[in-house]
Every structure is written in structure tokens, then in C-alpha cells.
Design an enzyme around this catalytic site. Structure first.
Site, PDB file in Angstrom:
ATOM      1  N   CYS A  58      -0.724  -5.930  10.234  1.00 47.01           N
ATOM      2  CA  CYS A  58      -1.230  -6.813   9.671  1.00 47.01           C
ATOM      3  C   CYS A  58      -0.156  -8.105   9.994  1.00 47.01           C
ATOM      4  CB  CYS A  58      -1.807  -6.756   8.425  1.00 47.01           C
ATOM      5  SG  CYS A  58      -0.786  -6.350   7.120  1.00 47.01           S
ATOM      6  N   SER A 113      10.103  -8.214   5.888  1.00 46.88           N
ATOM      7  CA  SER A 113       8.657  -8.162   5.512  1.00 46.88           C
ATOM      8  C   SER A 113       7.837  -9.356   4.722  1.00 46.88           C
ATOM      9  CB  SER A 113       8.517  -6.827   4.612  1.00 46.88           C
ATOM     10  OG  SER A 113       8.999  -5.753   5.192  1.00 46.88           O
ATOM     11  N   ASP A 118       8.678  -4.316   1.110  1.00 39.36           N
ATOM     12  CA  ASP A 118       7.749  -3.465   1.723  1.00 39.36           C
ATOM     13  C   ASP A 118       8.009  -2.669   2.731  1.00 39.36           C
ATOM     14  OD1 ASP A 118       5.341  -2.273   2.279  1.00 39.36           O
ATOM     15  OD2 ASP A 118       4.344  -4.272   2.550  1.00 39.36           O
ATOM     16  N   PHE A 119       8.015  -1.363   2.417  1.00 38.13           N
ATOM     17  CA  PHE A 119       8.711  -0.628   3.599  1.00 38.13           C
ATOM     18  C   PHE A 119       7.579   0.133   4.465  1.00 38.13           C
ATOM     19  CE2 PHE A 119      12.150  -0.631   0.786  1.00 38.13           C
ATOM     20  CZ  PHE A 119      13.252  -0.849   1.514  1.00 38.13           C
TER      21      PHE A 119
END
Length: 418
Positions: A58, A113, A118-119
Site C-alpha cells: 500500500c 516505512s 513497521d517490518f
């Protein structure tokens, strides 16, 4: 990368676009479905590209690959999405060789990110790797690079607290609801779409809102039922979507469709409704904002939210960068060894030929010549010579090309290594 004997492609590139310069609408134009990723890779193979990875989330769409020119990769992207070259040029980035390597490290470790730490992207890279490998589009460079990025990502997770606390798009959406909706436990919430973001959002809703009025709808009902069973929630048929929207106070859309799934016609205009669109491309038509009682919040707005968790994470950025630098340096050192590997191989072969010729001569000259001892001693000498050459080439990056040229000239290896 032609000096490294890795690929037919002259250079390694990263081409792509992300939330930094491309808004949700433009990112939607370049979004790739699973099917279009597969078709893109198959076309790349037909065109002679021998190393390529494709990711589309996204927040970003990227291609990592070997090519004579980056336009080969840009053309592939545009042919398999709704985006145009003109759009791409306005918002995109192109990185080459060492810069492209550094970029994939930043992306894969969560430093690039939209929500720091956020991985999720590392999972996408792993999936992209498997997809390309099945088609024979992963060379030694890409295999080593992806493994190095995974290693850096694991170390950052284990050695820093950059991913501590619950912060993600799904969490941010629930945070928004908690901050802006009173008596949340009494509101009717409808979650439309139960993909990965939908599942995570559902889990956060249950955990943080203590709401028993959450309804799930998915085009494939059994997927919604699996999640509903886990959290003891209500599931309705896709055909009931309009009726359920009418009953809802909050609508969360995470369908992942490539065209809007929620339009103005589906919404009852005389009741207040908060809509959170967590999809790329947008799954809620912009025209719903024409309704006075509707408030539409998109993914980009949620991702800009900062809270104490995010602020706390920022202090671990220097530590994360140190880990990346260390792992990236190891990778680049390995890469340098690829540059001189053919010369080292050719030199070893030449020294062995010289050894064999000399032992042959001594064998004829000396009556009680000890073949076994001579082989052991001469092989050890070759091994020590090779080690000295290899260490010199590894340690002296500034003069590697000159050293290689000299070795090739002294030992007449030019033809063998070209």
C-alpha cells in the site's frame, strides 16, 4: 555490475515510487496484483533479464533488478500497471548499484516505512524472492543480498526497540477511532475486507475497543468466518453490504480491490458515518464526501499520525543504522570478491600447471623422487600464495583493478579471465 561477473545486465537498479512523493491515487496507478507481478516477471524472463524482484504494497511499488538501462524496468512496470512513464518520472526514484543496495537495506529494515519500525515489507521481500526464484530469476547476487537484508532486519528487531509498541496502519486506524469517537464500545462497526490489513485491524479493534458490535463482510465468506470464529464476531453475506452499512456508525474498508468497492449510492445519507479506507488503490469513491453526514479518512492521513510510541522509536534509529552499515559492509566485501574471483581461479589453475610441469621435470631427474611428499609441499605453497593474493585484493579496495591487471599480466592470464 559487469565487473562482478554476476549478470548479463550491466547495472543493478532499484526503480519505484513510495508514499514520500506519490499520493495514494498515483500509488494506486502503479499497484501490482499477484497476477500482474507474475506476468511482469515472465515478460522480464522473455526479455533476457536474469535477476529481478518485484514488490507492491500500500505504501510503495518497487522493482529491484539487473538491466542495461533502468528504462527496461520502468517499461515493465508501466506495461503491467495503469501508470504511465510520464507519471512515473514525476514522483519516482531510480537508484543504481551501491545506492540501490543501500536502498533495499533501508526499506527491508523498516527505516523507510511510512510508520517507522513497521517490518511488514520484509515479508513482502521474502515472498518476492520466492516468486522470482521459482521462475529462475534469482542469481547469486540477489540471493546473498536478500539474505543480508533479512539478517539486518532480524538484528534490528532483536537488538533495538525500534519496533516496540503496537504501531501499524491497522493500529493507527483504531487509534484514530478511539480519539474521535465517543462511547466506542456502543457503536456498530463494519469491517469490509479480511485480507492481512483487515485481519490486523480486526484484532486491534477487539483488543482496544471492547466492542461486541463488530460485523465482518468479505466477498469470500469463509475467510471472514475463520476470523470471526477466532474473535467471536458476526459475519454477514456480501449481498447484505448496503444494509449493514446503513446500520453502521463506523465502516472500515480493507478490500484490496483495484477499483472502488464503496460508492455514494451504498450509503444512507441521513445517518452519521465514519469511513476509514485502508486500501491502495482507494476502495472508497471520493464522491462519498459529498454526503454531509459522512467523514472519509484515508490511509495516508492515518499514517501521518504520530504518538508516543513512534516518538520513542526514533531514538533507536542511530543504532539501527549502525547494524545496517555493518551488514551492508559485509555484503559489499563479498561483492568485491566476485570481481576478482575469475582471476584468482585462473591464477590457481596457472600455478597448478607450473607445479605439475616442475614435478614432472624433477620426477625424471631424481631417481628416488617422493611424489606424495612433493604434491603435499607444493600444494601447500600454492595455497599460501593464493591466500596472500586474495587477502591483498580484499583489503585494498582502492587498487583492486590495478592489482588484477598486474596479476593477469605477470601470469599471462588476460585471455583466461576475459
Amino acid at each position: 555490475m559487469e565487473d562482478y561477473h554476476i549478470s548479463k545486465g550491466k547495472h543493478f537498479y532499484t526503480i519505484g515510487l513510495s508514499y514520500k512523493k506519490a499520493d495514494a491515487e498515483i500509488r494506486g496507478h502503479f499497484s501490482l496484483t499477484e497476477e500482474s507481478k507474475q506476468r511482469l516477471l515472465e515478460q522480464a524472463k522473455d526479455e533476457g533479464i536474469d535477476g529481478i524482484l518485484v514488490t507492491s504494497t500500500c505504501n510503495r511499488t518497487e522493482i529491484y533488478g539487473f538491466a542495461q538501462h533502468p528504462f527496461q524496468l520502468i517499461k515493465l512496470l508501466c506495461e503491467h500497471t495503469h501508470g504511465t512513464v510520464e507519471e512515473f518520472e514525476k514522483v519516482a526514484y531510480v537508484y543504481k548499484n551501491k545506492q540501490a543496495i543501500s536502498h533495499i537495506f533501508r526499506v527491508g529494515t523498516g527505516l523507510d516505512s511510512q510508520i517507522l519500525g513497521d517490518f511488514e515489507i520484509i515479508s513482502q521481500l521474502k515472498v518476492a524472492f520466492v516468486r522470482s526464484k521459482k521462475l529462475g530469476l534469482v542469481n547469486a547476487f540477489l540471493e546473498r543480498l536478500v539474505n543480508a537484508v533479512i539478517q539486518a532486519s532480524k538484528r534490528i528487531k532483536n537488538e533495538t526497540e525500534i519496533s516496540s509498541g503496537a504501531t501499524s496502519v491497522s493500529f493507527a486506524s483504531v487509534q484514530y477511532i478511539l480519539k474521535h469517537i465517543e462511547n466506542i464500545s456502543e457503536k456498530n462497526i463494519l469491517l469490509f475486507g479480511t485480507g492481512k490489513i483487515g485481519r490486523n485491524t480486526c484484532e486491534n479493534l477487539v483488543k482496544h475497543t471492547r466492542n461486541n458490535h463488530i460485523t465482518l463482510i468479505n466477498r469470500t465468506k469463509d475467510k471472514a468466518e475463520k476470523i470471526a470464529g477466532k474473535f467471536n464476531l458476526i459475519v454477514k453475506d456480501y449481498a447484505d453490504l448496503q444494509a449493514e452499512i446503513r446500520n453502521s456508525d463506523i465502516l472500515i474498508v480493507a478490500t484490496g480491490a483495484h477499483n472502488p468497492t464503496i460508492s455514494k449510492e451504498l450509503i444512507y445519507p441521513k445517518k452519521e458515518l465514519l469511513i476509514l479506507d485502508l486500501s491502495i488503490p482507494k476502495n472508497v469513491s471520493d464522491d462519498v464526501q459529498e454526503l454531509e453526514n459522512v467523514k472519509l479518512i484515508h490511509l495516508d492521513h492515518l499514517s501521518q499520525m504520530t504518538d508516543e510510541t513512534l516518538e520513542r522509536r526514533k531514538q533507536f534509529i542511530p543504532q539501527a543504522k549502525e547494524i545496517i552499515a555493518e551488514v551492508e559492509n559485509d555484503f559489499n566485501q563479498w561483492l568485491e570478491t566476485r570481481k576478482f574471483a575469475p582471476t584468482i581461479k585462473a591464477l590457481k589453475k596457472k600455478l597448478k600447471m607450473m607445479k605439475d610441469a616442475e614435478l614432472d621435470f624433477q620426477r625424471k631427474k631424481i631417481s628416488d623422487f617422493n611424489d606424495e611428499q612433493a604434491e603435499i609441499v607444493s600444494n601447500r605453497i600454492i595455497q599460501k600464495i593464493m591466500k596472500h593474493f586474495a587477502n591483498h585484493l580484499k583489503e585494498d579496495n582502492q587498487t583492486t583493478d590495478e592489482s588484477l591487471e598486474l596479476i593477469q599480466k605477470v601470469f599471462h592470464l588476460e585471455e583466461v579471465t576475459k
